[in-house]
Design a protein around this motif. Structure first.
Motif, PDB file in Angstrom:
ATOM      1  N   THR A 145       0.831  -1.227   0.000  1.00  5.09           N
ATOM      2  CA  THR A 145       0.000   0.000   0.000  1.00  5.09           C
ATOM      3  C   THR A 145       0.855   1.261   0.000  1.00  5.09           C
ATOM      4  O   THR A 145       0.567   2.222  -0.680  1.00  5.09           O
ATOM      5  CB  THR A 145      -0.893   0.011   1.254  1.00  5.09           C
ATOM      6  OG1 THR A 145      -1.519  -1.238   1.368  1.00  5.09           O
ATOM      7  CG2 THR A 145      -1.954   1.114   1.186  1.00  5.09           C
ATOM      8  N   TYR A 146       1.970   1.221   0.764  1.00 10.34           N
ATOM      9  CA  TYR A 146       2.771   2.440   0.893  1.00 10.34           C
ATOM     10  C   TYR A 146       3.929   2.516  -0.079  1.00 10.34           C
ATOM     11  O   TYR A 146       4.212   3.555  -0.653  1.00 10.34           O
ATOM     12  CB  TYR A 146       3.297   2.577   2.325  1.00 10.34           C
ATOM     13  CG  TYR A 146       2.201   2.971   3.283  1.00 10.34           C
ATOM     14  CD1 TYR A 146       1.821   4.309   3.415  1.00 10.34           C
ATOM     15  CD2 TYR A 146       1.515   2.013   4.020  1.00 10.34           C
ATOM     16  CE1 TYR A 146       0.790   4.673   4.255  1.00 10.34           C
ATOM     17  CE2 TYR A 146       0.485   2.370   4.867  1.00 10.34           C
ATOM     18  CZ  TYR A 146       0.121   3.699   4.988  1.00 10.34           C
ATOM     19  OH  TYR A 146      -0.900   4.060   5.800  1.00 10.34           O
ATOM     20  N   LEU A 147       4.629   1.380  -0.247  1.00  7.89           N
ATOM     21  CA  LEU A 147       5.936   1.492  -0.904  1.00  7.89           C
ATOM     22  C   LEU A 147       5.967   1.040  -2.356  1.00  7.89           C
ATOM     23  O   LEU A 147       6.917   1.364  -3.063  1.00  7.89           O
ATOM     24  CB  LEU A 147       6.998   0.719  -0.107  1.00  7.89           C
ATOM     25  CG  LEU A 147       7.285   1.238   1.307  1.00  7.89           C
ATOM     26  CD1 LEU A 147       8.278   0.334   2.019  1.00  7.89           C
ATOM     27  CD2 LEU A 147       7.834   2.663   1.250  1.00  7.89           C
ATOM     28  N   SER A 148       4.980   0.256  -2.801  1.00  4.47           N
ATOM     29  CA  SER A 148       5.057  -0.245  -4.183  1.00  4.47           C
ATOM     30  C   SER A 148       4.961   0.940  -5.148  1.00  4.47           C
ATOM     31  O   SER A 148       4.575   2.040  -4.757  1.00  4.47           O
ATOM     32  CB  SER A 148       3.930  -1.231  -4.451  1.00  4.47           C
ATOM     33  OG  SER A 148       2.706  -0.537  -4.457  1.00  4.47           O
ATOM     34  N   LYS A 149       5.291   0.678  -6.402  1.00  5.51           N
ATOM     35  CA  LYS A 149       5.358   1.762  -7.409  1.00  5.51           C
ATOM     36  C   LYS A 149       4.087   2.601  -7.439  1.00  5.51           C
ATOM     37  O   LYS A 149       4.127   3.817  -7.587  1.00  5.51           O
ATOM     38  CB  LYS A 149       5.585   1.146  -8.780  1.00  5.51           C
ATOM     39  CG  LYS A 149       7.037   1.118  -9.145  1.00  5.51           C
ATOM     40  CD  LYS A 149       7.193   0.810 -10.620  1.00  5.51           C
ATOM     41  CE  LYS A 149       8.650   0.481 -10.895  1.00  5.51           C
ATOM     42  NZ  LYS A 149       8.787  -0.455 -11.992  1.00  5.51           N
ATOM     43  N   LYS A 150       2.951   1.900  -7.305  1.00  4.60           N
ATOM     44  CA  LYS A 150       1.685   2.648  -7.364  1.00  4.60           C
ATOM     45  C   LYS A 150       1.178   2.986  -5.963  1.00  4.60           C
ATOM     46  O   LYS A 150       0.017   3.323  -5.774  1.00  4.60           O
ATOM     47  CB  LYS A 150       0.639   1.822  -8.118  1.00  4.60           C
ATOM     48  CG  LYS A 150       0.937   1.761  -9.605  1.00  4.60           C
ATOM     49  CD  LYS A 150      -0.137   1.021 -10.362  1.00  4.60           C
ATOM     50  CE  LYS A 150       0.246   0.936 -11.821  1.00  4.60           C
ATOM     51  NZ  LYS A 150      -0.452  -0.162 -12.485  1.00  4.60           N
ATOM     52  N   GLY A 151       2.036   2.832  -4.968  1.00  2.95           N
ATOM     53  CA  GLY A 151       1.640   3.044  -3.583  1.00  2.95           C
ATOM     54  C   GLY A 151       1.557   4.520  -3.196  1.00  2.95           C
ATOM     55  O   GLY A 151       1.856   5.423  -4.009  1.00  2.95           O
ATOM     56  N   ILE A 152       1.207   4.741  -1.951  1.00  4.89           N
ATOM     57  CA  ILE A 152       0.939   6.099  -1.454  1.00  4.89           C
ATOM     58  C   ILE A 152       2.196   6.981  -1.479  1.00  4.89           C
ATOM     59  O   ILE A 152       2.159   8.141  -1.905  1.00  4.89           O
ATOM     60  CB  ILE A 152       0.372   6.014  -0.018  1.00  4.89           C
ATOM     61  CG1 ILE A 152      -1.029   5.393  -0.076  1.00  4.89           C
ATOM     62  CG2 ILE A 152       0.322   7.390   0.639  1.00  4.89           C
ATOM     63  CD1 ILE A 152      -1.637   5.062   1.261  1.00  4.89           C
ATOM     64  N   ILE A 153       3.324   6.419  -1.082  1.00  9.63           N
ATOM     65  CA  ILE A 153       4.515   7.267  -0.952  1.00  9.63           C
ATOM     66  C   ILE A 153       5.057   7.739  -2.315  1.00  9.63           C
ATOM     67  O   ILE A 153       5.266   8.951  -2.507  1.00  9.63           O
ATOM     68  CB  ILE A 153       5.572   6.567  -0.077  1.00  9.63           C
ATOM     69  CG1 ILE A 153       5.026   6.606   1.361  1.00  9.63           C
ATOM     70  CG2 ILE A 153       6.923   7.284  -0.153  1.00  9.63           C
ATOM     71  CD1 ILE A 153       5.845   5.980   2.405  1.00  9.63           C
ATOM     72  N   PRO A 154       5.203   6.803  -3.283  1.00  9.12           N
ATOM     73  CA  PRO A 154       5.593   7.317  -4.605  1.00  9.12           C
ATOM     74  C   PRO A 154       4.604   8.369  -5.136  1.00  9.12           C
ATOM     75  O   PRO A 154       5.031   9.349  -5.761  1.00  9.12           O
ATOM     76  CB  PRO A 154       5.604   6.073  -5.487  1.00  9.12           C
ATOM     77  CG  PRO A 154       5.878   4.964  -4.548  1.00  9.12           C
ATOM     78  CD  PRO A 154       5.203   5.343  -3.256  1.00  9.12           C
ATOM     79  N   ALA A 155       3.304   8.202  -4.825  1.00  9.60           N
ATOM     80  CA  ALA A 155       2.312   9.182  -5.291  1.00  9.60           C
ATOM     81  C   ALA A 155       2.563  10.552  -4.637  1.00  9.60           C
ATOM     82  O   ALA A 155       2.523  11.582  -5.312  1.00  9.60           O
ATOM     83  CB  ALA A 155       0.899   8.691  -4.967  1.00  9.60           C
TER      84      ALA A 155
END
Ligand code: PHE
Length: 343
Positions: free
Chosen positions: A29-39
């Motif tokens: 949820t947070y770290l994957s490419k489409k996750g919150i942090i990259p967003a």
């Protein structure tokens, strides 16, 4: 944006994974490419330059917080897993599975009856020489009596096509010979063990089976002692009231020789398939030691006499448990084995 990051940071700090899967979902949820942090990092490019420094620090703090959380929770799971390997010494043991093999039960019971009569157990090698299996027992070379027991010979050099002196014992009488050679008088032994005969495998015969043979040598041992000993054995093993009868027979090492029958324990002597409608079943061979075998072992037949007997454990077990196919003993089929008493 600042507020949003603060809120997420709080969520991350308060997160507790209840399974490894939940932790992995958190990470995605947070770290994957489409996750919150990259967003959030993508949004970062759009904010006013004077705010970037502060925002950049906040964002990095959030990213580190997520990574630390994942690490921390992962370690927690691993330490819990080690815990499950701790042994609880007070836990009751698993229930015992498995049963004694019927041949072991029968051998144990037969041994015990004779041990109570003062017989001791003797053992000897399964790979034997011709002398202990045949010659010392009054089977002269080339004598047709040797054909009574089809023998597996072991040649030291298989390319040499001459008869070997080394063989797999065909009966445990070889142990009796060894006892006569090495023990002091009186001798009172039983010899349980595995024996080998070159026979086709069928419901009634196998190339490997088990015997218990007995030998008693002392002053004044007579045929009456033989009969009484075997009668006692039959009463103990097959039950009081079992009848016995002796039929004349031939073995090279006994004179007089006999075979012993018992009244059929299945039909009680009425006649059935097991006793072939005779009411009797044969269970063993026996006889008085031939003076020749005493002499060849250095025992004076003028002073000592003795008797010997031998029975197949499979045969006795088949009668006791009403088993009609001898191959069952060797197939290790659990459906068969589990029917016998627990160890
Ligand atoms: N050794 C014999 C056999 O294997 C049995 C036996 C033993 C007979 C002792 C008589 C006396 O057939």
């Amino acid at each position: 944006m600042n507020e949003r990051i603060e809120q997420i940071l709080n969520e991350v700090r308060g997160f507790k994974a209840d399974s490894k899967e939940a932790l992995e979902n958190f990470r995605i949820t947070y770290l994957s490419k489409k996750g919150i942090i990259p967003a959030l990092f993508a949004d970062f490019k759009t904010i006013a330059p004077e705010l970037r420094k502060e925002m950049g620090m906040k964002l990095n703090e959030l990213k580190n917080a997520v990574q630390e959380k994942v690490e921390e929770q992962l370690q927690l799971f691993e330490s819990q897993q080690v815990d499950t390997f701790d042994f609880d010494m007070s836990m009751p043991a698993n229930e015992m599975h498995g049963a004694r093999h019927p041949l072991s039960i029968v051998r144990r019971d037969i041994n015990s009856i004779f041990e109570h009569l003062g017989f001791t157990i003797a053992e000897g090698p399964e790979i034997e020489d011709d002398y202990h299996v045949f010659s010392a027992l009054n089977f002269p070379p080339d004598h047709p009596a040797r054909d009574m027991q089809d023998t597996f010979f072991i040649s030291k050099d298989p390319s040499e096509n001459k008869p070997s002196d080394i063989l797999l014992r065909t009966h445990t009488s070889s142990v009796q010979v060894r006892a006569m050679e090495s023990r002091k008088m009186p001798i009172r032994i039983i010899a349980p063990g595995r024996v080998f005969r070159n026979e086709a495998i069928s419901a009634r015969a196998h190339c490997i089976f088990h015997q218990i043979e007995g030998l008693y040598i002392d002053k004044n041992v007579s045929f009456v002692d033989l009969k009484q000993t075997l009668y006692h054995f039959v009463q103990e093993f097959f039950g009081e009231g079992t009848k016995v009868r002796f039929r004349p027979s031939y073995f090279p090492f006994t004179e007089t020789s006999a075979e012993m029958d018992i009244s059929c324990n299945i039909c009680g002597g009425e006649g059935c398939n097991i006793c072939k409608h005779t009411g009797w079943v044969e269970i063993l061979g026996c006889g008085m030691c031939d003076p020749n075998i005493l002499i060849s072992s250095g025992i004076d037949p003028e002073i000592y006499t003795g008797f010997a007997f031998g029975m197949g454990i499979e045969r006795i077990a088949m009668l006791k448990y009403q088993i009609n196919d001898l191959r069952l003993f060797f197939e290790n089929d659990l459906r068969f084995l589990e029917q016998f008493e627990l160890a």
